[in-house]
Design a protein around this motif. Structure first.
Motif, mmCIF file in Angstrom:
data_model
loop_
_atom_site.group_PDB
_atom_site.id
_atom_site.type_symbol
_atom_site.label_atom_id
_atom_site.label_comp_id
_atom_site.label_asym_id
_atom_site.label_seq_id
_atom_site.Cartn_x
_atom_site.Cartn_y
_atom_site.Cartn_z
ATOM 1 N N ALA A 87 0.876 -1.173 0.000
ATOM 2 C CA ALA A 87 0.000 0.000 0.000
ATOM 3 C C ALA A 87 0.915 1.226 0.000
ATOM 4 O O ALA A 87 2.148 1.102 0.051
ATOM 5 C CB ALA A 87 -0.915 -0.001 1.219
ATOM 6 N N ALA A 88 0.321 2.397 -0.059
ATOM 7 C CA ALA A 88 1.139 3.616 -0.076
ATOM 8 C C ALA A 88 0.359 4.773 0.539
ATOM 9 O O ALA A 88 -0.877 4.784 0.539
ATOM 10 C CB ALA A 88 1.579 3.961 -1.497
ATOM 11 N N LEU A 89 1.098 5.726 1.063
ATOM 12 C CA LEU A 89 0.558 7.001 1.510
ATOM 13 C C LEU A 89 1.174 8.090 0.649
ATOM 14 O O LEU A 89 2.376 8.057 0.373
ATOM 15 C CB LEU A 89 0.883 7.258 2.982
ATOM 16 C CG LEU A 89 0.436 6.202 3.988
ATOM 17 C CD1 LEU A 89 0.974 6.543 5.376
ATOM 18 C CD2 LEU A 89 -1.081 6.079 4.012
ATOM 19 N N ALA A 90 0.368 9.055 0.242
ATOM 20 C CA ALA A 90 0.875 10.175 -0.561
ATOM 21 C C ALA A 90 0.593 11.469 0.193
ATOM 22 O O ALA A 90 -0.563 11.888 0.319
ATOM 23 C CB ALA A 90 0.232 10.192 -1.933
ATOM 24 N N LEU A 91 1.643 12.076 0.710
ATOM 25 C CA LEU A 91 1.517 13.353 1.415
ATOM 26 C C LEU A 91 1.655 14.489 0.408
ATOM 27 O O LEU A 91 2.668 14.600 -0.278
ATOM 28 C CB LEU A 91 2.601 13.477 2.488
ATOM 29 C CG LEU A 91 2.663 14.817 3.229
ATOM 30 C CD1 LEU A 91 1.398 15.059 4.038
ATOM 31 C CD2 LEU A 91 3.888 14.887 4.129
ATOM 32 N N ARG A 92 0.603 15.281 0.277
ATOM 33 C CA ARG A 92 0.662 16.487 -0.557
ATOM 34 C C ARG A 92 0.597 17.690 0.356
ATOM 35 O O ARG A 92 -0.303 17.798 1.192
ATOM 36 C CB ARG A 92 -0.499 16.524 -1.552
ATOM 37 C CG ARG A 92 -0.448 17.756 -2.464
ATOM 38 C CD ARG A 92 -1.480 17.690 -3.579
ATOM 39 N NE ARG A 92 -2.810 18.058 -3.142
ATOM 40 C CZ ARG A 92 -3.577 18.997 -3.738
ATOM 41 N NH1 ARG A 92 -3.114 19.664 -4.792
ATOM 42 N NH2 ARG A 92 -4.796 19.247 -3.299
#
Length: 487
Positions: A152-157
């Motif tokens: 899975a992944a987390l994308a911090l914007r």
């Protein structure tokens, strides 16, 4: 390096109960103000690959106990009308995680059939979305489906005015724990090892003469670089149009983020064989890869040689002070002048697009350029110049100066050192860290991010200009392999 203070941002001793125990206000930094201008509105996108599916309750609890303890991530940007000339400032506000933790409803067929492409498409889509300035300027996108490299992944914007890559990396490490023993304190980031050779003891007269000569060389190189900077910022000096250079309006077009995992051991092998630094090797690999791509796409004679220039982001904090995580939470008035946020200077760094029979020549050229640039105060002056211009002529003039820097060069380049041990973030093993940016007037941005024994190469490209971005990634991987074999 500029004599700034250590980074004091630890989030380790908070119980996670209740709101932060302070009221916090701070002016937005000069560089942060530049990133608020329409044609410089820059955002960071950092993808964190995870080794396990996302446990959403654990993620939310972890964010509440760590990230929301950092003043920048629970503050708004508002105009300070108390000044003669109103300026933006950070003001603490109440944060609702529901506004910031985003779980997109993606097509399960796409995420299972072409998971890597689905992630790329989603990240590209958020590069076209505005950010709501009525709440803190960050979002965490939960991409809970497996890809080639992660479960899975987390994308911090986040808006770039919150902080630079070095700040973000320090904060990420402060929020994580070493996988070997998650009950211990946060891990630390590696510091640059001393690379200078031992110098023989010199008589006082010789030592004084060497100091005078080095000072004169530093002054001369700084003057030359300053003239080049002024010429570029005033549009007198511009890179020629090539297939690598962005076109007008590129800052407003969507970006595609692609990445490739490289071996840090291979890079270190070349470093040791050629007695240089990791950054020197990466400069050589970049030059070799861009050359391969350019000559393959254009079909031009391999005897041709052109020079393109990049803006190399340079951290101006102390090393190793940058990555020292203090034992208490950063609080206004108690940080002893600690510098979080944007403490970045830039160097105008040339890349030679040429063909060499000896592939190690790319590394030699990179080493030569890097050593020359280290003997200059260019990055400090480029950091301070817009601040000076802003005080005299206003933020619009300073923003125009920065915009011209990006427009009149070809690409943006960055290399950030990450942890050398496996991290666990809120109970999730971290497989990779892949940061990038968008919103700059350049068609190509290159980031290198080290983590454990790998280096993540991340490209942010204008898809209309680079429809074959994965072929460019192949050029980087193949260039490193060939250079390693040659070494």
């Amino acid at each position: 390096m500029a004599p700034t203070q250590e980074l004091a941002i630890d989030v380790t001793n908070y119980s996670g109960e209740g709101p932060p125990a302070w009221e916090w206000e701070e002016p937005v930094s000069p560089v942060g103000r530049l990133f608020l201008e329409p044609h410089l509105r820059c955002y960071v996108v950092c993808v964190i690959g995870l080794g396990a599916p996302v446990d959403l309750p654990a993620l939310r609890d972890g964010l509440q106990a760590t990230l929301l303890r950092h003043p920048r991530f629970c503050s708004l940007q508002v105009m300070d009308e108390s000044r003669k000339a109103s300026r933006p400032k950070w003001v603490q506000t109440t944060v609702s995680l529901d506004d910031h933790v985003i779980v997109p409803d993606l097509n399960p067929t796409a995420t299972s059939a072409e998971a890597d492409r689905a992630m790329e498409d989603y990240l590209s889509s958020i590069s076209t979305l505005p950010m709501d300035h009525s709440r803190p300027l960050w979002e965490l996108h939960v991409l809970d489906f497996p890809t080639t490299e992660a479960a899975a992944a987390l994308a911090l914007r986040m808006h770039h005015s919150l902080g630079d890559g070095a700040s973000l990396m320090s904060l990420l490490v402060a929020c994580a724990r070493p996988a070997a023993d998650p009950t211990t304190a946060p891990p630390t980031l590696p510091t640059a090892a001393a690379t200078r050779r031992a110098m023989p003891t010199r008589p006082p007269v010789s030592a004084m003469l060497a100091w005078v000569i080095s000072t004169l060389v530093l002054a001369w190189h700084t003057v030359v670089d300053l003239v080049c900077f002024v010429a570029t910022a005033s549009s007198i000096l511009r890179d020629p149009p090539t297939l690598l250079k962005g076109t007008e309006g590129v800052e407003f077009r969507p970006k595609r983020f692609v990445n490739r995992t490289l071996s840090l051991d291979d890079v270190k092998y070349v470093k040791n064989a050629m007695n240089c630094t990791v950054n020197d090797v990466l400069l050589g690999v970049t030059s070799a890869a861009l050359s391969r791509y350019y000559f393959r796409k254009t079909g031009e004679s391999v005897e041709k040689s052109i020079k393109v220039r990049s803006l190399l982001a340079v951290n101006l904090r102390k090393t190793p002070g940058l990555h020292t995580l203090q034992a208490s939470m950063m609080e206004p008035g108690k940080a002893d002048g600690a510098k979080w946020g944007n403490q970045l200077g830039y160097m105008i760094l040339p890349f030679h697009i040429s063909k060499h029979d000896d592939l190690l020549e790319y590394v030699r050229e990179g080493t030569k350029v890097a050593r020359r640039k280290k003997s200059s105060m260019e990055s400090v002056l480029i950091y301070k110049s817009p601040v000076t211009v802003m005080k005299i002529f206003g933020v619009k003039a300073a923003a125009s100066l920065y915009y011209n820097l990006f427009t009149n060069t070809t690409l943006v380049y960055s290399n950030v050192v990450g942890p050398s041990e496996l991290l666990v973030l809120y109970g999730h093993p971290v497989v990779y860290i892949a940061p990038s940016v968008y919103g700059l007037s350049t068609g190509l941005t290159i980031h290198y991010q080290s983590y454990m024994n790998i280096i993540k190469l991340v490209l942010a490209v204008d898809e209309a200009q680079f429809p074959d971005a994965h072929d460019l990634l192949d050029d980087f991987a193949q260039s490193l392999k060939l250079i390693r074999d040659a070494a």
